[in-house]
Design an enzyme around this catalytic site. Sequence first.
Site, mmCIF file in Angstrom:
data_model
loop_
_atom_site.group_PDB
_atom_site.id
_atom_site.type_symbol
_atom_site.label_atom_id
_atom_site.label_comp_id
_atom_site.label_asym_id
_atom_site.label_seq_id
_atom_site.Cartn_x
_atom_site.Cartn_y
_atom_site.Cartn_z
ATOM 1 N N GLY A 173 58.812 59.076 17.230
ATOM 2 C CA GLY A 173 57.962 57.898 17.073
ATOM 3 C C GLY A 173 56.570 58.200 16.559
ATOM 4 C CB ILE A 178 62.620 57.524 19.571
ATOM 5 C CG1 ILE A 178 61.583 56.409 19.848
ATOM 6 C CG2 ILE A 178 63.609 57.090 18.505
ATOM 7 C CD1 ILE A 178 60.624 56.168 18.697
ATOM 8 N N GLY A 207 55.505 53.355 12.751
ATOM 9 C CA GLY A 207 55.046 53.102 14.104
ATOM 10 C C GLY A 207 56.099 53.506 15.130
ATOM 11 C CB CYS A 208 55.814 54.500 18.658
ATOM 12 S SG CYS A 208 54.766 53.187 19.301
ATOM 13 C CE1 TYR A 209 57.679 49.444 22.366
ATOM 14 C CE2 TYR A 209 55.433 49.071 21.653
ATOM 15 C CZ TYR A 209 56.352 49.205 22.670
ATOM 16 O OH TYR A 209 55.956 49.090 23.981
#
Lengths: 341, 341, 341, 341
Positions: free
Chosen positions: D319, D313, D149-151
Amino acid sequence: MLNCAVLGATGYTGAELTRLLLSHPDVRITHLTTRQEKPIPLSEVLPSVPRGVQLQITPYDFEDLRKKADMVFLCLPHTEAMTTGDLFLQAGKVVIDLSADFRLKDATLYPKWYGIDHAFPARLRQAVYGLCEVNRKKIRKAELISNPGCYPTGPSLALIPLLEKKLIKHDPVIINAASGVSGAGKKLVTSTQFCEVDGNYNAYKVNKHQHIPEIEQNLSLAAGREVAITFIPHLLPVYRGILATIYVEPAKKTVTEDEVRRALVTAYGKDPFVRVKPAGQFPSLKDVRNTNFCDIGVSLDARTGRLVIITAIDNLLKGASGQAVQNMNIRFGFPEGAGLI
Amino acid sequence: MLNCAVLGATGYTGAELTRLLLSHPDVRITHLTTRQEKPIPLSEVLPSVPRGVQLQITPYDFEDLRKKADMVFLCLPHTEAMTTGDLFLQAGKVVIDLSADFRLKDATLYPKWYGIDHAFPARLRQAVYGLCEVNRKKIRKAELISNPGCYPTGPSLALIPLLEKKLIKHDPVIINAASGVSGAGKKLVTSTQFCEVDGNYNAYKVNKHQHIPEIEQNLSLAAGREVAITFIPHLLPVYRGILATIYVEPAKKTVTEDEVRRALVTAYGKDPFVRVKPAGQFPSLKDVRNTNFCDIGVSLDARTGRLVIITAIDNLLKGASGQAVQNMNIRFGFPEGAGLI
Amino acid sequence: MLNCAVLGATGYTGAELTRLLLSHPDVRITHLTTRQEKPIPLSEVLPSVPRGVQLQITPYDFEDLRKKADMVFLCLPHTEAMTTGDLFLQAGKVVIDLSADFRLKDATLYPKWYGIDHAFPARLRQAVYGLCEVNRKKIRKAELISNPGCYPTGPSLALIPLLEKKLIKHDPVIINAASGVSGAGKKLVTSTQFCEVDGNYNAYKVNKHQHIPEIEQNLSLAAGREVAITFIPHLLPVYRGILATIYVEPAKKTVTEDEVRRALVTAYGKDPFVRVKPAGQFPSLKDVRNTNFCDIGVSLDARTGRLVIITAIDNLLKGASGQAVQNMNIRFGFPEGAGLI
Amino acid sequence: MLNCAVLGATGYTGAELTRLLLSHPDVRITHLTTRQEKPIPLSEVLPSVPRGVQLQITPYDFEDLRKKADMVFLCLPHTEAMTTGDLFLQAGKVVIDLSADFRLKDATLYPKWYGIDHAFPARLRQAVYGLCEVNRKKIRKAELISNPGCYPTGPSLALIPLLEKKLIKHDPVIINAASGVSGAGKKLVTSTQFCEVDGNYNAYKVNKHQHIPEIEQNLSLAAGREVAITFIPHLLPVYRGILATIYVEPAKKTVTEDEVRRALVTAYGKDPFVRVKPAGQFPSLKDVRNTNFCDIGVSLDARTGRLVIITAIDNLLKGASGQAVQNMNIRFGFPEGAGLI
């Protein structure tokens, strides 16, 4: 591999140019220079530089440049490029100048629009104006390529074929242009502070912008007669991009919108970086940002008979460093899109 | 105290209008209405509402409105205002309509530009066009005030005195306008998503915007003959504000920039909300945002003889809710700047 | 009418303060001063000034100020306010200082956090810290009011009641804060240029920000013991506003989210400018911009037992000029919201 | 040449992924698919596509995909990827899934955090979590790669080596994260409208974000024990980028900032896409946007003994799509940076 130097690599155009050259398959960067006295790691001005690249931006050293570089890109302030360009030409190097110092053919325009006398008027005749799609043949043999200004690029590409084919009148030509803030460079001035720009929009240098004579030179050449334009630039609260909304008149009542569009398609249909929008569609900054494209849209208003032409470019790419690389590609026989696609 | 109702209080103009009325010394808000079925606390659409204020936005109830309100502001979608406005006029209320439904005198323009037939053409004749500085006398006695559109306000204020005094030609009139996103309202469309707008700028509704006939009506009246304009709106990545850059020609070669500026100063010198910029200065969105001002700047280009006029307003204030309150102030004899300064 | 002077009216806080005072019913502005040598029309720094207002920002003239002003607002750079404040206090004037020069009680903190020795340590004892909702009683009798810093205001309002009621532990207190660019003032630095800020976000002065001792002083007083915080400020690409996300721990496992919220409601339920959000709702910059509100939201995470408290203010209003006017209102017996609602 | 298909090419990650694959030297795109019924020219969702490229985004056709593609990228909504992924795995294709459908090992977490039961729990065991720098060996042999995931990406890269080397405590771990709007995808919701986001900043899904269990899974594995984090995401008014400010505590008082930094350098010193900032320097979104880098900065506060770690990022690259290409490169033996530098 072509050995290239970028003089003035710390500004926005210098950094963008360096970014492009780093990914260019046929180029080796020999120098990145600065007027500052100490070397600066490239990664400070170009954070996206790949990890392995250890380039430094170093103080200008003519002798070293002369020995190692085949060609130089000048990303120097106006007037400074004049002298430096002459020096490298004398040393037999190919020069691509991103300043305005070699753009105007008529030396008498420099005092009026740039506030200086031109030190090397003979170089103005020698210089090839690097509007790639229009001057490709001359660029192939040029020693001195004068890279077009950011504002002139889009409107010149759009209007030159129409004037040459006598589809539009040479008067009026009204250009309402809007640019992102990177066009103003990195110098610290109040007008480019975030709190001044955010949520704002305004015209500036009204009827006084130094790109007026450059555009007029381009259009006059195409029209075969003197063209005087109205040009009003505006500052947009965006990082990059220029959109120009141009108001002209068809040469005759019988000219159709489709005829105008086809003239542009004919002129640029095979060029990798000019895209003519289909009927009813118009350019946006978001479509061209981070690309070397110039998008052109056309609308002929049946009610007023007036023709609106809209162009969009990324001011740092097609309006500066992208076009400079394209000029290098043409000059040295690389694929025109090398390092740009 | 004047009892006011705002119909359609959940949109941007409705919320802005409510904010202004809350701080108006001579007004009591009787109703804030919504088409939704449940009441909404005002603080949900207007977070800046003072803590003591317990107003709710409630479902529309004609009878209750008729009983308690002296006048109604219509912040309704186009076509819906038509019927509702007629109803309140029949009930003897003063109506200030912020939609386009009563702006055009010629009912035949509605099918063409708004895609509908007008249901109450007689009301078009009755309606007073609420361009405050121009129609102040008529507004004082009006039962139905049609609040001007956001785009027409600035260019009309700038050009009407110049056409009336025959300082400029009635053709060409080219208006290059740029608006903040709040002008598009709150409906969910892709083109107003943050990721579409941020860093972007583009023209839209090219030669097709519904404000064209409204501007032409205003200018034709001033010129005493039919005026056909070119009008190209653009979307700016800002919340609020409209800047229009207008290209016209002086009526004669002898007209000076100063003469044009003085005509504007004469027209608006005593008005609280129109400011004519001194020579060499031009409007910016940041100078007018969150205000009811319309700023106007003028430049006559000695090279081309063309006149550039630039206007700026906050589209939610002078371009909508601010002008609506100004109209109310004029109509009911309050100080013109009450609630606005 | 109270005769007020604003010293340093050209910066963001000075201009915002002037805007508020202009609409304040009980105030007359006697002076707006600048360190520049020539007078500046107020409209140059405050374009929204109403047309009738002809105020000038003029060079500082102590004698004239002493004669005409009842009180002075100091919007001067740190260290300069020290001396000027002392001078006006000697002249018997009420001083509201918006700098940090009188905020810290412990003079030894100035060399460490501000890089200077304090010239008038006795004034530190005299100064009343102008956190309105907390120190209202003392403010009523203060001669020298030290207006809180922008970052300390929100977290202090949120945490003081919770520490006083022993609902949270005094350690850890972690404050992750993010501010709009206007907080950095108008000085020309690269980090506040549009092209640096737009699309960017980053922490700065990591563990070094000068507001750390101010927040610690406030919290230590409330806790009755020394509190050491972690405070990391970030720069947001917005004009105005500060949002702080605060991580603390309940004093006991039995403390509930509701208990925490009720403690805040009890503390501020009757205050016009502090709003405690209901369960599940949290502050946003857009809810407080252009207002004097401080919004506070609370979430107790059942999984980790950790408490998150979020505060939002407009840094130019509740974080500077708005709170300064609120302090003036309290000091001089005006309604607390006068000029602010 | 590897034959790749992108399922769900019209969203932000799908378009970004397509852009990367187009410039990848070892890849041929066989399909770009959409759930819409009609083909869409790629240039509509990816305006930067080079002129020669005539790709269409076409309706999903399993049989055709099965025949021509060697591997598929799933850019589908959560829950939809589950079924489609299983189908292609059965057909013997390599699957890189950019949704969350195969990220969590514990199937019982899906009902709680994603509101669904997992249809293919066995696939969860099979899936390799594609955090490239951490799981490189497993990725080389994976049939099903679950793209992070991005986070979670930035904080996991920063904390895993520190937990593994026992330099930090496993509790507290507080992650304050801020993301650009593209992270929310293209669906039309009020909260991503320009007028809602511009000038705004706020926390959302407070203590409820579905990336919490993913981060906890990563950190628990590294710590060798269960880790419970506090994670508060915020929405930034920027297009792309995530910055996470992480608050942890050193495992012992003797741990130094330099020791922490060296542990990160040891872990990632040879990786092309992780950069550890030198002492006193911290990540910015502008340094990583449009790149596949993850930048990490470290500060140990001598006053509080607390450790602050900041990661940045580009959410659409490292991400999402950038990391997906990096995973493909690792899986198929291409240079890790191919198509990404």
